[in-house]
Design an enzyme around this catalytic site. Structure first.
Site, short mmCIF file in Angstrom:
data_model
loop_
_atom_site.label_atom_id
_atom_site.label_comp_id
_atom_site.label_asym_id
_atom_site.label_seq_id
_atom_site.Cartn_x
_atom_site.Cartn_y
_atom_site.Cartn_z
N GLY A 226 -6.45 -3.85 1.84
CA GLY A 226 -7.38 -2.83 1.34
C GLY A 226 -7.08 -2.34 -0.06
O GLY A 226 -7.71 -1.39 -0.53
N THR A 227 -6.14 -2.98 -0.77
CA THR A 227 -5.82 -2.49 -2.12
C THR A 227 -6.78 -3.07 -3.16
O THR A 227 -6.69 -2.74 -4.34
CB THR A 227 -4.37 -2.83 -2.50
OG1 THR A 227 -4.10 -4.16 -2.06
CG2 THR A 227 -3.39 -1.88 -1.88
N HIS A 444 6.85 23.31 19.24
CA HIS A 444 7.19 22.02 18.63
C HIS A 444 6.68 21.97 17.17
O HIS A 444 7.44 21.68 16.25
CB HIS A 444 6.54 20.88 19.45
CG HIS A 444 6.87 19.51 18.96
ND1 HIS A 444 7.81 18.71 19.57
CD2 HIS A 444 6.41 18.81 17.90
CE1 HIS A 444 7.89 17.57 18.91
NE2 HIS A 444 7.04 17.60 17.89
N GLU A 445 5.42 22.32 16.96
CA GLU A 445 4.85 22.24 15.62
C GLU A 445 5.44 23.33 14.72
O GLU A 445 5.74 23.07 13.55
CB GLU A 445 3.31 22.37 15.66
CG GLU A 445 2.59 21.26 16.43
CD GLU A 445 2.97 19.86 15.99
OE1 GLU A 445 3.36 19.66 14.82
OE2 GLU A 445 2.90 18.94 16.83
P1 ATP Z 1 -7.28 -7.45 2.65
O1 ATP Z 1 -5.87 -7.73 2.31
O2 ATP Z 1 -7.44 -6.71 3.95
O3 ATP Z 1 -8.20 -8.62 2.52
P2 ATP Z 1 -8.01 -6.53 0.06
O4 ATP Z 1 -6.80 -6.09 -0.67
O5 ATP Z 1 -8.57 -7.85 -0.27
O6 ATP Z 1 -7.80 -6.36 1.60
P3 ATP Z 1 -10.59 -5.60 -0.62
O7 ATP Z 1 -11.30 -6.36 0.47
O8 ATP Z 1 -10.68 -6.14 -1.99
O9 ATP Z 1 -9.10 -5.40 -0.20
O10 ATP Z 1 -11.06 -4.10 -0.64
C1 ATP Z 1 -11.78 -3.52 0.41
C2 ATP Z 1 -12.71 -2.47 -0.12
O11 ATP Z 1 -11.96 -1.35 -0.61
C3 ATP Z 1 -13.52 -2.92 -1.31
O12 ATP Z 1 -14.69 -3.55 -0.93
C4 ATP Z 1 -13.80 -1.62 -2.04
O13 ATP Z 1 -14.88 -0.95 -1.44
C5 ATP Z 1 -12.58 -0.78 -1.75
N1 ATP Z 1 -11.59 -0.83 -2.86
C6 ATP Z 1 -10.32 -1.26 -2.78
N2 ATP Z 1 -9.69 -1.10 -3.97
C7 ATP Z 1 -10.59 -0.58 -4.82
C8 ATP Z 1 -10.55 -0.19 -6.20
N3 ATP Z 1 -9.45 -0.31 -6.92
N4 ATP Z 1 -11.67 0.30 -6.72
C9 ATP Z 1 -12.79 0.45 -6.00
N5 ATP Z 1 -12.91 0.11 -4.71
C10 ATP Z 1 -11.81 -0.38 -4.11
#
Ligand code: ATP
Length: 614
Positions: A226-227, A444-445
């Site tokens: 997701g990066t 706890h909290e």
């Molecule tokens: P994976 O490893 O799971 O394949 P990935 O690193 O390829 O993930 P992406 O599929 O490129 O991640 O990103 C998922 C979504 O997150 C994108 O479609 C976008 O909406 C959002 N996103 C991630 N990074 C950015 C960024 N730097 N700017 C804008 N949107 C982002």
């Protein structure tokens, strides 16, 4: 982002369509096969059973011979069907019958004496050998087998040899181009800067080639899911205006041996025809993990990886195909992949920093309505460690929450709730909790919150709640106001103390301990273990790394070292627990007050919490 989602949807729709087509084709083939088998079977049965008036049963023939009713027998070599002519009036062909004899030799012996005695005429014929007829006969008997083999081959083709060699964007087949541009990626400025060069290579390969420069073959993008690795790869193709062929590592893996390698070959063949273009292999670790000498599925993986290596070596200088691959497990990759000429450029795509998060939030805020109180900077501050995909998800969740809460626009509170939903889970306001459990959760909290207040390296409390969320009975949220690259030993030790605060409060205030601390204990133990085995923070063991792929490898350190790790983990946890108890017993009055307030209000904000310390 929308385009991205749209193309993902298109992909999955097409995938579904092709799967349905595969199933239908397979069913049709199976039905044809069954129909053929049934047809042939009935043909044979009919052949055996059908006795028309021109046919005579073998037993009837014997009776007729014994009764002297037979005039002539015609036999053909190599055939068990004979023709007999019955005695009587009229044309010979009207009196002719066919008989199938079980054993030609036995029949010949049987009629030998009758021939002489009753004067039966015997006519012996050579079977006309028509080669075409024979071939047709053999083919017909082999029909079911041929159909089955054809079915297998078709399935084989459908599985991979044919279609699946990458989803193309912007090919000559009229497929839609990737319209992602660098402007669609927020943050990641250094990474974009590094990749601009690749865009230029793709735009004007000739200029570089004329200068004698070698076009880079492969670029590996490392980073958490997701990066934005896929996004960046698409943006390179979008900026350069070249086709983008994308395939996931897992798509190469098939149950049929050799298919993975064949798919790699096809993928590169396709790319070479479209040059200049980009091949993007997501999750490359699925095929690029270290080769083994084992058999079975691993051999299949090895073959796929070997083919990938061969293809990457086999580009001609004028073929401008750049292979981009993404992984979040770089340590798994086979070293051969990283050699010059293959994936020799490696770019880490980190989770965004504070400014990056703010930029991503702003980018994804387009097309959404926000209230004036929404402060993206402060949301960015609360979401340290979130990836781009998670931030996009936060805003989407916020829009859903705002709609459900009948707000006219997305308010700050909707975004805060979305962050909590993503980090701790959905608030379970309707869950029935006994008073005893509520009291235990409150202490706890309160224990976590109060203990961390006395630990200088720990961040301030943001919110304490005893309303269940997700799997947790309650939670203590801390402010995250700093992006850190390094964590000090003191900070790790104090983090463990803060984690032990919950269990310590239960013990001190209620003289009871519960299962509620299980996650805290797990996290604290993990920190202690990493301090000793990964970060080399133990005085006695010194700066050594005991991080091994196979626990078997630990043996080289000897039992003394392993025992020491076990003892030290125990000591670190014990110390953290004792320190937490000490802090709480010195501040019992505050602990009681915070717990009482939680029981009364269920949720305490940062400001309310700070009041107890004035
Ligand atoms: P994976 O490893 O799971 O394949 P990935 O690193 O390829 O993930 P992406 O599929 O490129 O991640 O990103 C998922 C979504 O997150 C994108 O479609 C976008 O909406 C959002 N996103 C991630 N990074 C950015 C960024 N730097 N700017 C804008 N949107 C982002």
């Amino acid at each position: 982002m929308e385009n991205n989602e749209k193309s993902n949807n298109d992909n999955s729709k097409e995938q579904k369509k092709s799967n349905v087509l595969k199933i239908i084709l397979t069913l049709i083939l199976i039905i044809i096969c069954i129909a053929c088998i049934v047809f042939i079977y009935y043909q044979n049965i009919n052949k055996e059973n059908k006795v028309d008036e021109k046919e005579l049963a073998y037993t009837e023939l014997i009776t007729s011979i014994n009764e002297g009713k037979i005039e002539k027998i015609t036999m053909t070599t190599g055939s068990s069907t004979i023709k007999v002519v019955l005695k009587g009036e009229g044309e010979e062909k009207d009196r002719e019958k066919t008989v199938i004899v079980p054993s030609v030799q036995a029949f010949t012996e049987l009629i030998q004496e009758k021939v002489d005695k009753d004067g039966i005429k015997i006519d012996l014929k050579q079977e006309p050998t028509n080669p075409l007829l024979r071939i047709a006969d053999t083919l017909f008997s082999l029909l079911p087998t041929i159909l089955l083999v054809a079915l297998m081959l078709m399935l084989f083709k459908m599985q991979g040899l044919g279609g699946d060699s990458g989803k193309v964007y912007g090919g000559e087949d009229g497929s839609k181009k990737t319209d992602v541009k660098f402007d669609d990626i927020a943050g990641l400025d250094e990474e974009k800067g590094e990749l601009i060069e690749i865009v230029d290579f793709l735009k004007k390969p000739k200029a570089y080639l004329d200068m004698g420069a070698k076009i880079p073959r492969g670029i590996l993008l490392y980073g958490k899911p997701g990066t934005g690795k896929t996004l960046i790869a698409k943006a390179i193709a979008g900026e350069a205006g070249v086709p983008f062929i994308s395939m996931s590592g897992s798509e190469f893996i098939e149950m049929f041996a050799g298919l993975g390698a064949s798919r790699v070959r096809k993928l590169f063949e396709k790319a070479k025809k479209m040059s200049p273009c980009i091949i993007f292999i997501d999750e490359i670790d699925a095929i690029g993990s270290r080769r083994t000498s084992n058999s079975g599925s691993e051999t299949e993986n090895n073959q796929t990886l070997n083919q990938l290596l061969v293809e990457m070596d086999g580009f001609e200088t004028n073929e401008t195909v750049i292979v981009l691959a993404a992984t979040n497990r770089p340590e798994m990759l086979d070293k051969a992949l990283l050699r010059p000429g293959r994936f020799d450029r490696q770019i880490t795509i980190p989770a965004p920093d504070l400014n990056g998060r703010e930029a991503i939030l702003k980018l994804h805020s387009k097309n959404k309505k926000f209230a004036k109180d929404v402060d993206f900077k402060s949301i960015a501050g609360d979401t340290a460690g979130f990836t781009g995909a998670e931030l996009a998800n936060v805003l989407n969740e916020a829009a859903i929450i705002a709609t459900r809460s009948k707000h006219n626009e997305i308010q700050n509170v909707d975004i805060e709730n979305a962050v909590k939903k993503i980090t701790v889970g959905l608030e379970k306001t309707n869950r029935v909790v006994s008073d005893k459990d509520k009291k235990l959760t409150a202490y706890h909290e309160a224990g976590h919150a109060v203990v961390s207040k006395f630990l200088p390296t720990q961040t301030d409390v943001k919110e304490v709640s005893i309303i269940p969320r997700g799997l947790a009975g309650g939670y203590t949220m801390y402010k995250t106001n700093e992006d850190k690259y390094y964590v000090s030993k003191t900070e790790l030790l104090e983090k463990m103390v803060s984690l032990m605060g919950g269990r310590a409060a239960e013990k001190i205030a209620l003289n009871e301990i519960s299962t509620g601390a299980s996650n805290d204990i797990e996290v604290a133990t993990g920190i202690a273990r990493d301090m000793l085995t990964v970060y080399g923070m133990d005085d006695k063991l010194g700066p050594i790394s005991l991080k091994v792929d196979d626990p078997y490898e630990l043996q080289i350190f000897g039992e003394k070292v392993i025992d020491e790790v076990g003892n030290q983990i125990q000591i670190l946890i014990d110390n953290a627990y004792i320190t937490a108890q000490k802090i709480l017993s010195d501040n019992m009055d505050i602990l009681d007050k915070v717990a009482a307030r939680l029981l009364e209000k269920e949720k305490i904000t940062s400001e309310e919490f700070e009041e107890f310390f004035k």
